[in-house]
Motif scaffolding. Structure first.
Motif, PDB file in Angstrom:
ATOM      1  N   LEU A  47       0.472  -1.259   0.028  1.00 17.17           N
ATOM      2  CA  LEU A  47       0.186  -0.002   0.006  1.00 17.17           C
ATOM      3  C   LEU A  47       0.779   1.346   0.105  1.00 17.17           C
ATOM      4  CD1 LEU A  47      -3.060   1.191  -0.006  1.00 17.17           C
ATOM      5  CD2 LEU A  47      -2.321   1.419   3.380  1.00 17.17           C
ATOM      6  N   VAL A  48       0.680   2.174  -1.633  1.00 17.70           N
ATOM      7  CA  VAL A  48       1.228   3.775  -0.894  1.00 17.70           C
ATOM      8  C   VAL A  48       0.477   4.480  -1.610  1.00 17.70           C
ATOM      9  CG1 VAL A  48       3.423   4.484  -2.415  1.00 17.70           C
ATOM     10  CG2 VAL A  48       3.568   1.557  -2.586  1.00 17.70           C
ATOM     11  N   THR A  82       2.777  -8.745  -7.785  1.00 14.81           N
ATOM     12  CA  THR A  82       2.344  -8.541  -6.797  1.00 14.81           C
ATOM     13  C   THR A  82       2.311  -7.789  -6.588  1.00 14.81           C
ATOM     14  OG1 THR A  82       3.655  -7.722  -4.911  1.00 14.81           O
ATOM     15  CG2 THR A  82       4.514  -7.066  -7.019  1.00 14.81           C
ATOM     16  N   GLN A  83       0.775  -7.306  -5.560  1.00 15.87           N
ATOM     17  CA  GLN A  83       0.013  -6.371  -5.081  1.00 15.87           C
ATOM     18  C   GLN A  83       0.989  -4.750  -4.745  1.00 15.87           C
ATOM     19  OE1 GLN A  83      -3.369  -6.558  -6.343  1.00 15.87           O
ATOM     20  NE2 GLN A  83      -2.865  -3.937  -5.950  1.00 15.87           N
ATOM     21  N   VAL A  84       0.170  -3.871  -6.304  1.00 18.23           N
ATOM     22  CA  VAL A  84       0.507  -2.350  -5.847  1.00 18.23           C
ATOM     23  C   VAL A  84      -0.690  -1.788  -5.585  1.00 18.23           C
ATOM     24  CG1 VAL A  84       1.180  -0.035  -6.295  1.00 18.23           C
ATOM     25  CG2 VAL A  84       2.586  -2.331  -7.068  1.00 18.23           C
ATOM     26  N   THR A  85      -0.587  -0.672  -4.010  1.00 16.14           N
ATOM     27  CA  THR A  85      -2.310  -0.126  -3.866  1.00 16.14           C
ATOM     28  C   THR A  85      -2.189   1.259  -4.015  1.00 16.14           C
ATOM     29  OG1 THR A  85      -3.077  -2.276  -3.536  1.00 16.14           O
ATOM     30  CG2 THR A  85      -4.715  -0.791  -3.251  1.00 16.14           C
ATOM     31  N   VAL A  86      -2.430   1.824  -4.372  1.00 14.55           N
ATOM     32  CA  VAL A  86      -2.121   3.562  -4.542  1.00 14.55           C
ATOM     33  C   VAL A  86      -3.551   3.963  -3.649  1.00 14.55           C
ATOM     34  CG1 VAL A  86      -1.462   5.712  -5.350  1.00 14.55           C
ATOM     35  CG2 VAL A  86      -0.834   3.383  -6.249  1.00 14.55           C
ATOM     36  N   SER A  87      -3.042   4.619  -2.832  1.00 10.78           N
ATOM     37  CA  SER A  87      -4.335   5.106  -2.035  1.00 10.78           C
ATOM     38  C   SER A  87      -4.878   6.724  -2.277  1.00 10.78           C
ATOM     39  CB  SER A  87      -5.041   5.278  -0.335  1.00 10.78           C
ATOM     40  OG  SER A  87      -2.707   5.781   0.488  1.00 10.78           O
ATOM     41  N   TYR A 122      -3.491   7.093  -8.534  1.00  7.76           N
ATOM     42  CA  TYR A 122      -4.466   6.283  -8.508  1.00  7.76           C
ATOM     43  C   TYR A 122      -4.417   4.705  -9.568  1.00  7.76           C
ATOM     44  CZ  TYR A 122      -8.921   3.673  -7.228  1.00  7.76           C
ATOM     45  OH  TYR A 122      -9.998   2.812  -7.113  1.00  7.76           O
ATOM     46  N   GLU A 123      -4.562   5.512 -10.472  1.00  7.48           N
ATOM     47  CA  GLU A 123      -4.305   4.237 -11.106  1.00  7.48           C
ATOM     48  C   GLU A 123      -2.718   3.542 -11.738  1.00  7.48           C
ATOM     49  OE1 GLU A 123      -5.590   8.013 -11.169  1.00  7.48           O
ATOM     50  OE2 GLU A 123      -3.913   8.353 -13.630  1.00  7.48           O
TER      51      GLU A 123
END
Length: 122
Positions: free
Chosen positions: A11-12, A116-121, A87-88
């Motif tokens: 999470l970033v 590997t999951q990358v999630t941008v908040s 976010y995209e």
């Protein structure tokens, strides 16, 4: 058997940066191109960046200016750094490599990591 093992991600916050690495393990003669792809929910997998075994790098237009791909041939490892995350950029990031194995030194086999999951908040 050759495996690609990715690390990094998570999470970033938007505007932040990420660092991914991918190490190829197993019985390897050499590695041709290495690359990072990503796939967002409901979308097709897309190329993010690639690098030849001589270090010629390419970043897709969607990440150009925010992307750095590099590799360490002595470690059979490719790295991806991205900054100014949006976010995209949220997606599962996959490592890809064309691996030449001693059992067939004239042909490179395409291998993929598990992602590997990358999630941008925002």
């Amino acid at each position: 058997q050759v495996r690609l093992v990715e690390s990094g991600g998570g999470l970033v916050q938007a505007g932040g940066s990420l660092s991914l690495s991918c190490a190829a393990t197993g019985t390897i003669f050499s590695i041709d191109d290495m690359a990072w792809y990503r796939q967002a929910p409901g979308m097709q997998r897309e190329l993010v960046a690639s690098i030849t075994n001589r270090g010629a790098a390419y970043c897709a237009d969607s990440v150009k200016g925010r992307c750095t791909i590099s590799r360490d041939n002595s470690k059979n490892t490719v790295y991806l750094q991205m900054n100014s995350l949006k976010y995209e950029d949220t997606a599962v990031y996959y490592c890809n490599a064309g691996v030449v194995e001693p059992s067939n030194p004239y042909y490179a086999t395409d291998y993929w990591g598990r992602g590997t999951q990358v999630t941008v908040s925002s």
